[in-house]
Write a protein that holds these residues in place. Structure first.
Motif, PDB file in Angstrom:
ATOM      1  N   ARG A  25       0.839  -1.215   0.000  1.00  0.00           N
ATOM      2  CA  ARG A  25       0.000   0.000   0.000  1.00  0.00           C
ATOM      3  C   ARG A  25       0.867   1.256   0.000  1.00  0.00           C
ATOM      4  O   ARG A  25       0.553   2.238  -0.677  1.00  0.00           O
ATOM      5  CB  ARG A  25      -0.950  -0.011   1.191  1.00  0.00           C
ATOM      6  CG  ARG A  25      -2.107  -1.001   1.026  1.00  0.00           C
ATOM      7  CD  ARG A  25      -3.183  -0.832   2.077  1.00  0.00           C
ATOM      8  NE  ARG A  25      -2.716  -0.954   3.444  1.00  0.00           N
ATOM      9  CZ  ARG A  25      -2.562  -2.107   4.094  1.00  0.00           C
ATOM     10  NH1 ARG A  25      -2.833  -3.252   3.476  1.00  0.00           N
ATOM     11  NH2 ARG A  25      -2.150  -2.131   5.347  1.00  0.00           N
ATOM     12  N   MET A  26       1.966   1.205   0.747  1.00  0.00           N
ATOM     13  CA  MET A  26       2.882   2.349   0.756  1.00  0.00           C
ATOM     14  C   MET A  26       3.467   2.568  -0.635  1.00  0.00           C
ATOM     15  O   MET A  26       3.554   3.709  -1.100  1.00  0.00           O
ATOM     16  CB  MET A  26       4.011   2.123   1.757  1.00  0.00           C
ATOM     17  CG  MET A  26       3.588   2.220   3.202  1.00  0.00           C
ATOM     18  SD  MET A  26       4.910   1.728   4.355  1.00  0.00           S
ATOM     19  CE  MET A  26       6.181   2.914   3.955  1.00  0.00           C
ATOM     20  N   ALA A  27       3.877   1.491  -1.297  1.00  0.00           N
ATOM     21  CA  ALA A  27       4.445   1.602  -2.643  1.00  0.00           C
ATOM     22  C   ALA A  27       3.416   2.191  -3.609  1.00  0.00           C
ATOM     23  O   ALA A  27       3.751   3.055  -4.435  1.00  0.00           O
ATOM     24  CB  ALA A  27       4.919   0.236  -3.131  1.00  0.00           C
ATOM     25  N   ASP A  28       2.176   1.741  -3.490  1.00  0.00           N
ATOM     26  CA  ASP A  28       1.113   2.286  -4.346  1.00  0.00           C
ATOM     27  C   ASP A  28       0.910   3.774  -4.084  1.00  0.00           C
ATOM     28  O   ASP A  28       0.764   4.573  -5.020  1.00  0.00           O
ATOM     29  CB  ASP A  28      -0.203   1.535  -4.117  1.00  0.00           C
ATOM     30  CG  ASP A  28      -0.150   0.078  -4.562  1.00  0.00           C
ATOM     31  OD1 ASP A  28       0.779  -0.295  -5.314  1.00  0.00           O
ATOM     32  OD2 ASP A  28      -1.034  -0.695  -4.135  1.00  0.00           O
ATOM     33  N   ASP A  29       0.907   4.159  -2.804  1.00  0.00           N
ATOM     34  CA  ASP A  29       0.715   5.570  -2.443  1.00  0.00           C
ATOM     35  C   ASP A  29       1.869   6.436  -2.933  1.00  0.00           C
ATOM     36  O   ASP A  29       1.664   7.552  -3.415  1.00  0.00           O
ATOM     37  CB  ASP A  29       0.548   5.725  -0.927  1.00  0.00           C
ATOM     38  CG  ASP A  29      -0.764   5.157  -0.418  1.00  0.00           C
ATOM     39  OD1 ASP A  29      -1.683   4.904  -1.236  1.00  0.00           O
ATOM     40  OD2 ASP A  29      -0.880   4.955   0.809  1.00  0.00           O
ATOM     41  N   VAL A  30       3.094   5.933  -2.822  1.00  0.00           N
ATOM     42  CA  VAL A  30       4.255   6.682  -3.303  1.00  0.00           C
ATOM     43  C   VAL A  30       4.181   6.840  -4.821  1.00  0.00           C
ATOM     44  O   VAL A  30       4.496   7.907  -5.360  1.00  0.00           O
ATOM     45  CB  VAL A  30       5.578   6.014  -2.864  1.00  0.00           C
ATOM     46  CG1 VAL A  30       6.774   6.636  -3.575  1.00  0.00           C
ATOM     47  CG2 VAL A  30       5.753   6.131  -1.353  1.00  0.00           C
ATOM     48  N   ALA A  31       3.744   5.800  -5.521  1.00  0.00           N
ATOM     49  CA  ALA A  31       3.604   5.887  -6.975  1.00  0.00           C
ATOM     50  C   ALA A  31       2.562   6.940  -7.367  1.00  0.00           C
ATOM     51  O   ALA A  31       2.776   7.709  -8.310  1.00  0.00           O
ATOM     52  CB  ALA A  31       3.225   4.518  -7.552  1.00  0.00           C
ATOM     53  N   VAL A  32       1.451   6.983  -6.646  1.00  0.00           N
ATOM     54  CA  VAL A  32       0.425   8.008  -6.913  1.00  0.00           C
ATOM     55  C   VAL A  32       0.981   9.394  -6.633  1.00  0.00           C
ATOM     56  O   VAL A  32       0.796  10.325  -7.425  1.00  0.00           O
ATOM     57  CB  VAL A  32      -0.851   7.741  -6.077  1.00  0.00           C
ATOM     58  CG1 VAL A  32      -1.803   8.918  -6.137  1.00  0.00           C
ATOM     59  CG2 VAL A  32      -1.547   6.468  -6.557  1.00  0.00           C
ATOM     60  N   LEU A  33       1.685   9.542  -5.520  1.00  0.00           N
ATOM     61  CA  LEU A  33       2.284  10.830  -5.177  1.00  0.00           C
ATOM     62  C   LEU A  33       3.275  11.262  -6.249  1.00  0.00           C
ATOM     63  O   LEU A  33       3.246  12.413  -6.710  1.00  0.00           O
ATOM     64  CB  LEU A  33       2.990  10.742  -3.818  1.00  0.00           C
ATOM     65  CG  LEU A  33       3.777  11.981  -3.389  1.00  0.00           C
ATOM     66  CD1 LEU A  33       2.843  13.175  -3.209  1.00  0.00           C
ATOM     67  CD2 LEU A  33       4.551  11.697  -2.112  1.00  0.00           C
ATOM     68  N   GLU A  34       4.126  10.347  -6.663  1.00  0.00           N
ATOM     69  CA  GLU A  34       5.125  10.659  -7.686  1.00  0.00           C
ATOM     70  C   GLU A  34       4.459  11.064  -8.992  1.00  0.00           C
ATOM     71  O   GLU A  34       4.854  12.042  -9.634  1.00  0.00           O
ATOM     72  CB  GLU A  34       6.039   9.456  -7.899  1.00  0.00           C
ATOM     73  CG  GLU A  34       7.262   9.757  -8.717  1.00  0.00           C
ATOM     74  CD  GLU A  34       8.269   8.618  -8.679  1.00  0.00           C
ATOM     75  OE1 GLU A  34       9.377   8.830  -9.214  1.00  0.00           O
ATOM     76  OE2 GLU A  34       7.976   7.543  -8.140  1.00  0.00           O
ATOM     77  N   SER A  35       3.430  10.345  -9.381  1.00  0.00           N
ATOM     78  CA  SER A  35       2.689  10.681 -10.599  1.00  0.00           C
ATOM     79  C   SER A  35       2.049  12.061 -10.497  1.00  0.00           C
ATOM     80  O   SER A  35       2.059  12.840 -11.455  1.00  0.00           O
ATOM     81  CB  SER A  35       1.622   9.617 -10.852  1.00  0.00           C
ATOM     82  OG  SER A  35       0.799   9.977 -11.916  1.00  0.00           O
TER      83      SER A  35
END
Length: 127
Positions: A25-35
């Motif tokens: 979930r953290m990886a998914d959230d970081v990917a959304v933030l980065e995008s």
């Protein structure tokens, strides 16, 4: 000092699974933030002050995203380590039980007799 440590391989493995889910979930959230932060073209403008801000912003952003990515990796590693340790503990328990059973059978003791003897000797505590 009598400290008793009880480890349950199933509980350790379950904790590893929970931690792996958190890491994902953290990886998914970081990917959304980065995008999201990379998605905006140049909201600060193309003038001199906007360009100066962009340099500072990109530097801080790169550092922050790198730190978040490192933290996600550490969480994933911890989850994997818990799973590996749970398996190792279960294997060690099985090997020890097999060795104790073989020792008891070789000396003519039943499994319960062997457990009683070990408990009485203080080598292990009773159930």
């Amino acid at each position: 000092m009598g400290v008793r440590l009880q480890l349950d391989p199933d509980s350790i493995a379950a904790a590893g699974g929970v931690l792996a889910g958190i890491a994902q979930r953290m990886a998914d959230d970081v990917a959304v933030l980065e995008s999201t932060v990379h998605g905006a073209a140049t909201p600060w403008g193309d003038d001199e002050s906007g360009s100066a801000f962009a340099v500072a912003y990109q530097s801080v952003l790169g550092h922050a995203l790198g730190a978040l990515g490192s933290y996600v990796q550490q969480m994933g590693d911890a989850a994997l380590n818990l799973a590996v340790q749970a398996r190792a503990l279960a294997d060690t328990d099985a090997e020890s039980a097999s060795a104790l059973s073989a020792a008891g059978l070789a000396s003519g003791l039943s499994a319960s007799g062997l457990a009683s003897g070990l408990s009485a000797s203080g080598l292990v505590s009773g159930p």
